[in-house]
Design a protein around this motif. Structure first.
Motif, short mmCIF file in Angstrom:
data_model
loop_
_atom_site.label_atom_id
_atom_site.label_comp_id
_atom_site.label_asym_id
_atom_site.label_seq_id
_atom_site.Cartn_x
_atom_site.Cartn_y
_atom_site.Cartn_z
N ASN A 269 -40.26 -86.88 -67.97
CA ASN A 269 -38.87 -86.66 -67.53
C ASN A 269 -38.07 -87.94 -67.73
O ASN A 269 -38.62 -88.98 -68.10
CB ASN A 269 -38.84 -86.18 -66.09
N PRO A 270 -36.77 -87.92 -67.50
CA PRO A 270 -35.94 -89.12 -67.72
C PRO A 270 -36.34 -90.33 -66.88
O PRO A 270 -36.12 -91.46 -67.27
CB PRO A 270 -34.53 -88.65 -67.34
N VAL A 271 -36.96 -90.11 -65.74
CA VAL A 271 -37.36 -91.22 -64.88
C VAL A 271 -38.62 -91.91 -65.41
O VAL A 271 -38.91 -93.05 -65.08
CB VAL A 271 -37.58 -90.70 -63.44
N SER A 272 -39.37 -91.23 -66.28
CA SER A 272 -40.63 -91.80 -66.76
C SER A 272 -40.44 -93.10 -67.53
O SER A 272 -41.31 -93.96 -67.51
CB SER A 272 -41.39 -90.78 -67.61
N TRP A 273 -39.32 -93.25 -68.22
CA TRP A 273 -39.06 -94.51 -68.93
C TRP A 273 -39.01 -95.67 -67.96
O TRP A 273 -39.59 -96.73 -68.19
CB TRP A 273 -37.75 -94.43 -69.72
N PHE A 274 -38.31 -95.48 -66.83
CA PHE A 274 -38.20 -96.54 -65.83
C PHE A 274 -39.55 -96.80 -65.15
O PHE A 274 -39.90 -97.95 -64.88
CB PHE A 274 -37.15 -96.18 -64.78
N ALA A 275 -40.30 -95.75 -64.89
CA ALA A 275 -41.62 -95.92 -64.28
C ALA A 275 -42.57 -96.63 -65.24
O ALA A 275 -43.38 -97.46 -64.82
CB ALA A 275 -42.18 -94.56 -63.88
N HIS A 276 -42.48 -96.33 -66.51
CA HIS A 276 -43.34 -96.97 -67.51
C HIS A 276 -43.03 -98.46 -67.61
O HIS A 276 -43.94 -99.27 -67.82
CB HIS A 276 -43.14 -96.30 -68.87
N HIS A 277 -41.78 -98.85 -67.46
CA HIS A 277 -41.39 -100.25 -67.58
C HIS A 277 -41.32 -100.97 -66.23
O HIS A 277 -40.74 -102.06 -66.14
CB HIS A 277 -40.04 -100.35 -68.30
N ALA A 278 -41.91 -100.41 -65.22
CA ALA A 278 -41.95 -101.06 -63.91
C ALA A 278 -42.87 -102.27 -63.98
O ALA A 278 -43.73 -102.37 -64.86
CB ALA A 278 -42.46 -100.08 -62.86
N PRO A 279 -42.71 -103.22 -63.06
CA PRO A 279 -43.59 -104.40 -63.06
C PRO A 279 -45.06 -103.99 -62.88
O PRO A 279 -45.39 -102.94 -62.34
CB PRO A 279 -43.11 -105.20 -61.85
N GLU A 280 -45.94 -104.85 -63.35
CA GLU A 280 -47.38 -104.56 -63.32
C GLU A 280 -47.88 -104.31 -61.90
O GLU A 280 -48.74 -103.45 -61.69
CB GLU A 280 -48.13 -105.74 -63.95
N TRP A 281 -47.35 -105.03 -60.91
CA TRP A 281 -47.84 -104.85 -59.55
C TRP A 281 -47.53 -103.44 -59.02
O TRP A 281 -48.27 -102.93 -58.17
CB TRP A 281 -47.29 -105.93 -58.62
N VAL A 282 -46.47 -102.82 -59.51
CA VAL A 282 -46.14 -101.46 -59.08
C VAL A 282 -47.23 -100.50 -59.55
O VAL A 282 -47.67 -99.62 -58.81
CB VAL A 282 -44.75 -101.04 -59.62
N HIS A 283 -47.71 -100.69 -60.76
CA HIS A 283 -48.77 -99.82 -61.30
C HIS A 283 -50.08 -100.03 -60.55
O HIS A 283 -50.84 -99.09 -60.35
CB HIS A 283 -48.95 -100.08 -62.79
N HIS A 284 -50.35 -101.25 -60.13
CA HIS A 284 -51.56 -101.50 -59.34
C HIS A 284 -51.50 -100.78 -57.99
O HIS A 284 -52.48 -100.22 -57.54
CB HIS A 284 -51.76 -103.00 -59.13
#
Length: 81
Positions: free
Chosen positions: A62-77
């Motif tokens: 979805n359109p939000v996935s681009w922002f989630a993909h480019h979130a800082p590394e600590w967010v993904h952890h």
């Protein structure tokens, strides 16, 4: 007519059906968790980095996935933990 539905007594829920759905949800969640941390799991789950690629590889991004993909590394952890 609406009055026909109002005069009907409420249905009694079956206890076994409720517990069967709870058991199914438990098994699905347990299986999903074991596939992430089990013996045959991918190394990205142990390193907490699987969500870095998840957002663009999901079936319908979805359109939000681009922002989630480019979130800082600590967010993904935090998301994978």
């Amino acid at each position: 007519s609406p009055s026909a539905y109002a005069s009907r007594p409420p249905r009694r829920r079956h206890g076994w059906c409720f517990w069967l759905f709870r058991w199914l949800a438990f098994r699905l969640l347990l299986g999903a968790g074991r596939s992430k941390v089990g013996r045959n799991s991918s190394s990205c789950w142990r390193e907490l980095t699987c969500t870095t690629t998840h957002y663009f590889t999901q079936p319908i991004p979805n359109p939000v996935s681009w922002f989630a993909h480019h979130a800082p590394e600590w967010v993904h952890h935090v998301e994978a933990a």
